[in-house]
Design a protein around this motif. Sequence first.
Motif, PDB file in Angstrom:
ATOM      1  N   PHE A  68       3.310   2.236  -1.775  1.00 57.89           N
ATOM      2  CA  PHE A  68       3.930   1.657  -0.580  1.00 57.89           C
ATOM      3  C   PHE A  68       5.323   1.116  -0.911  1.00 57.89           C
ATOM      4  CE2 PHE A  68      -0.706   1.142  -0.100  1.00 57.89           C
ATOM      5  CZ  PHE A  68      -0.896   1.970   0.988  1.00 57.89           C
ATOM      6  N   ILE A  86       0.436  -2.599   6.420  1.00 60.73           N
ATOM      7  CA  ILE A  86      -0.129  -1.322   6.000  1.00 60.73           C
ATOM      8  C   ILE A  86      -1.324  -1.054   6.901  1.00 60.73           C
ATOM      9  CG2 ILE A  86      -1.108   0.004   4.102  1.00 60.73           C
ATOM     10  CD1 ILE A  86       0.201  -2.015   2.189  1.00 60.73           C
ATOM     11  N   LEU A 101       3.051   2.516   7.029  1.00 59.09           N
ATOM     12  CA  LEU A 101       3.762   1.354   6.514  1.00 59.09           C
ATOM     13  C   LEU A 101       4.747   0.950   7.600  1.00 59.09           C
ATOM     14  CD1 LEU A 101       4.554  -0.625   4.257  1.00 59.09           C
ATOM     15  CD2 LEU A 101       6.111   1.141   3.390  1.00 59.09           C
TER      16      LEU A 101
END
Length: 288
Positions: A68, A86, A101
Amino acid sequence: MFGHDTSKEPSREWAVIVKEQRCPFVEKRCYKVRKSQPEISIGTCTVKYGNEPIIICPLRLLERRQIFVDCLHLLTGHEPGNELHIVPEISVPGGSIDYMLASVRAGKVRDFVGIELQTLDTTGTVWPERQRFLESKDVVGLDAADLRNPKSYGMNWKMTAKTILVQLHHKIQTFEGVNKHLVLVLQDRLLDYMGREFSFQHISQEARTSDPMHFHAYAVKCENERSISLVRRVSTDAVGIAMCRGLQSEAKLDLQVILMAIEQRITTKTRFDFQQPPLPVSVELDQS
């Protein structure tokens, strides 16, 4: 097994590890269970194949939440003060996106990046090899029939690659249509295979932020505990994905529909936090 390196840690308390059935990447019980015995978690997230480690569980890619962090630069609409979330499993044409995201302010999505996880599918079964390993570590209570089972496992390279390219072609048209990015997170060995077996000559070998489709390839590093590290980034667009296999699709989705789907799923549990893992996506049940 269960995030522990079986080749370097012979002294581990394997009986305890197997009993706990804990996945360190989601900090919960391993979701990969036997279809015939759903109370038993298999825990085999990485296996040796061709003398190299191959990741076979997508949740293994969640280590340290690094995937991420490596997508933050694609949130071009993110601004200081926005929260990061998330959000798992958002539906789009062609299936669902494993994670979004999202950059969020006052409950409204300001920008988002779609993140898909792809690992190798196996053929055969890993179970007998798993059980024989546990026998070598003096774990008791194992089924003798499992230990004698001659079946082994292989890697379903071709079907895995074909399936993900078909899915990407459907989904990238949606993301390109709303001027957003989609990232496929995979192991470097799978990306290498796709480059050899499919038409990847037109794929940009230096990832460009202007491209909507990105491939982030991670290698399994063997220092201390095996960990993953981003080693390669490439990018393309919807036309480029179509050229890989000559697929056709008219999948479209309005931007407001995607924003609403993400906003409806935002909670305190989806907030980006280095101290706790993201909510897990669905994984396939083992057929053995």
